[in-house]
Design a protein around this motif. Structure first.
Motif, PDB file in Angstrom:
ATOM      1  N   MET A   1     -24.454 -87.441  74.018  1.00 21.54           N
ATOM      2  CA  MET A   1     -23.080 -86.999  74.159  1.00 21.54           C
ATOM      3  C   MET A   1     -22.906 -85.678  73.409  1.00 21.54           C
ATOM      4  O   MET A   1     -23.404 -85.506  72.310  1.00 21.54           O
ATOM      5  CB  MET A   1     -22.120 -88.038  73.593  1.00 21.54           C
ATOM      6  N   ASN A   2     -22.194 -84.770  74.016  1.00 26.90           N
ATOM      7  CA  ASN A   2     -21.840 -83.496  73.390  1.00 26.90           C
ATOM      8  C   ASN A   2     -20.330 -83.405  73.275  1.00 26.90           C
ATOM      9  O   ASN A   2     -19.608 -83.990  74.080  1.00 26.90           O
ATOM     10  CB  ASN A   2     -22.319 -82.318  74.242  1.00 26.90           C
ATOM     11  N   LEU A   3     -19.876 -82.664  72.300  1.00 27.16           N
ATOM     12  CA  LEU A   3     -18.453 -82.375  72.179  1.00 27.16           C
ATOM     13  C   LEU A   3     -18.226 -80.923  72.553  1.00 27.16           C
ATOM     14  O   LEU A   3     -18.901 -80.032  72.046  1.00 27.16           O
ATOM     15  CB  LEU A   3     -17.960 -82.598  70.748  1.00 27.16           C
ATOM     16  N   ILE A   4     -17.291 -80.704  73.437  1.00 27.99           N
ATOM     17  CA  ILE A   4     -16.895 -79.346  73.793  1.00 27.99           C
ATOM     18  C   ILE A   4     -15.583 -79.103  73.066  1.00 27.99           C
ATOM     19  O   ILE A   4     -14.648 -79.895  73.179  1.00 27.99           O
ATOM     20  CB  ILE A   4     -16.760 -79.200  75.314  1.00 27.99           C
ATOM     21  N   MET A   5     -15.541 -78.025  72.281  1.00 29.51           N
ATOM     22  CA  MET A   5     -14.405 -77.818  71.387  1.00 29.51           C
ATOM     23  C   MET A   5     -13.756 -76.459  71.570  1.00 29.51           C
ATOM     24  O   MET A   5     -14.381 -75.519  72.040  1.00 29.51           O
ATOM     25  CB  MET A   5     -14.870 -77.919  69.935  1.00 29.51           C
ATOM     26  N   ILE A   6     -12.501 -76.395  71.160  1.00 32.23           N
ATOM     27  CA  ILE A   6     -11.802 -75.130  71.013  1.00 32.23           C
ATOM     28  C   ILE A   6     -11.419 -75.046  69.540  1.00 32.23           C
ATOM     29  O   ILE A   6     -10.895 -75.998  68.963  1.00 32.23           O
ATOM     30  CB  ILE A   6     -10.574 -75.017  71.943  1.00 32.23           C
ATOM     31  N   CYS A   7     -11.757 -73.912  68.933  1.00 34.24           N
ATOM     32  CA  CYS A   7     -11.526 -73.729  67.498  1.00 34.24           C
ATOM     33  C   CYS A   7     -10.716 -72.466  67.260  1.00 34.24           C
ATOM     34  O   CYS A   7     -10.809 -71.503  68.008  1.00 34.24           O
ATOM     35  CB  CYS A   7     -12.854 -73.620  66.756  1.00 34.24           C
ATOM     36  N   ASP A   8      -9.943 -72.483  66.197  1.00 32.31           N
ATOM     37  CA  ASP A   8      -9.182 -71.310  65.782  1.00 32.31           C
ATOM     38  C   ASP A   8     -10.108 -70.402  64.984  1.00 32.31           C
ATOM     39  O   ASP A   8     -10.694 -70.826  63.986  1.00 32.31           O
ATOM     40  CB  ASP A   8      -7.993 -71.741  64.933  1.00 32.31           C
ATOM     41  N   ASN A   9     -10.237 -69.169  65.405  1.00 31.58           N
ATOM     42  CA  ASN A   9     -11.155 -68.248  64.753  1.00 31.58           C
ATOM     43  C   ASN A   9     -10.731 -67.900  63.325  1.00 31.58           C
ATOM     44  O   ASN A   9     -11.565 -67.741  62.448  1.00 31.58           O
ATOM     45  CB  ASN A   9     -11.292 -66.970  65.581  1.00 31.58           C
ATOM     46  N   SER A  10      -9.438 -67.791  63.083  1.00 31.76           N
ATOM     47  CA  SER A  10      -8.993 -67.381  61.747  1.00 31.76           C
ATOM     48  C   SER A  10      -9.101 -68.510  60.722  1.00 31.76           C
ATOM     49  O   SER A  10      -9.458 -68.276  59.574  1.00 31.76           O
ATOM     50  CB  SER A  10      -7.566 -66.835  61.797  1.00 31.76           C
ATOM     51  N   THR A  11      -8.804 -69.742  61.127  1.00 32.11           N
ATOM     52  CA  THR A  11      -8.849 -70.854  60.173  1.00 32.11           C
ATOM     53  C   THR A  11     -10.151 -71.645  60.242  1.00 32.11           C
ATOM     54  O   THR A  11     -10.449 -72.414  59.336  1.00 32.11           O
ATOM     55  CB  THR A  11      -7.693 -71.838  60.432  1.00 32.11           C
ATOM     56  N   LYS A  12     -10.895 -71.479  61.335  1.00 38.36           N
ATOM     57  CA  LYS A  12     -12.149 -72.207  61.589  1.00 38.36           C
ATOM     58  C   LYS A  12     -11.928 -73.705  61.823  1.00 38.36           C
ATOM     59  O   LYS A  12     -12.853 -74.490  61.766  1.00 38.36           O
ATOM     60  CB  LYS A  12     -13.169 -72.021  60.450  1.00 38.36           C
TER      61      LYS A  12
END
Length: 96
Positions: A1-12
């Motif tokens: 299983m993989n997780l596909i994520m969206i992350c905030d670049n400024s806060t990480k």
């Protein structure tokens, strides 16, 4: 299983994550990459933000749809063998 994520670049920090279980994933009749891009971007919809994607997600039709419907600008790499990629960008006879 993989997780596909969206992350905030400024806060990480991770903003949203969806498990990718392989080809058996339920994607509601959509191409998997388009489904995940749409699902992950729900958290930032209508924010007039920028989304940086890798080439698995970067396609012209979904990018146009995200710009019009979700008010998101997409930055990403598109492989030159894609139909949407203009011939003038790859064919040597068009280059000066």
């Amino acid at each position: 299983m993989n997780l596909i994520m969206i992350c905030d670049n400024s806060t990480k920090y991770t903003m949203n994550a969806v498990p990718y279980l392989g080809s058996g994933n339920v994607t509601k009749g959509m191409v998997a990459a388009d489904y995940f891009a749409k699902k992950l971007n729900e958290t930032i919809k209508n924010s007039n933000g920028y989304v940086t994607m890798d080439n698995w997600f970067s396609k012209v039709p979904p990018a146009e749809k995200m710009l019009k419907e979700d008010k998101l600008t997409i930055v990403g790499m598109i492989k030159k063998n894609k139909r949407e990629f203009p011939l003038e960008f790859t064919d040597v006879k068009y280059q000066e």
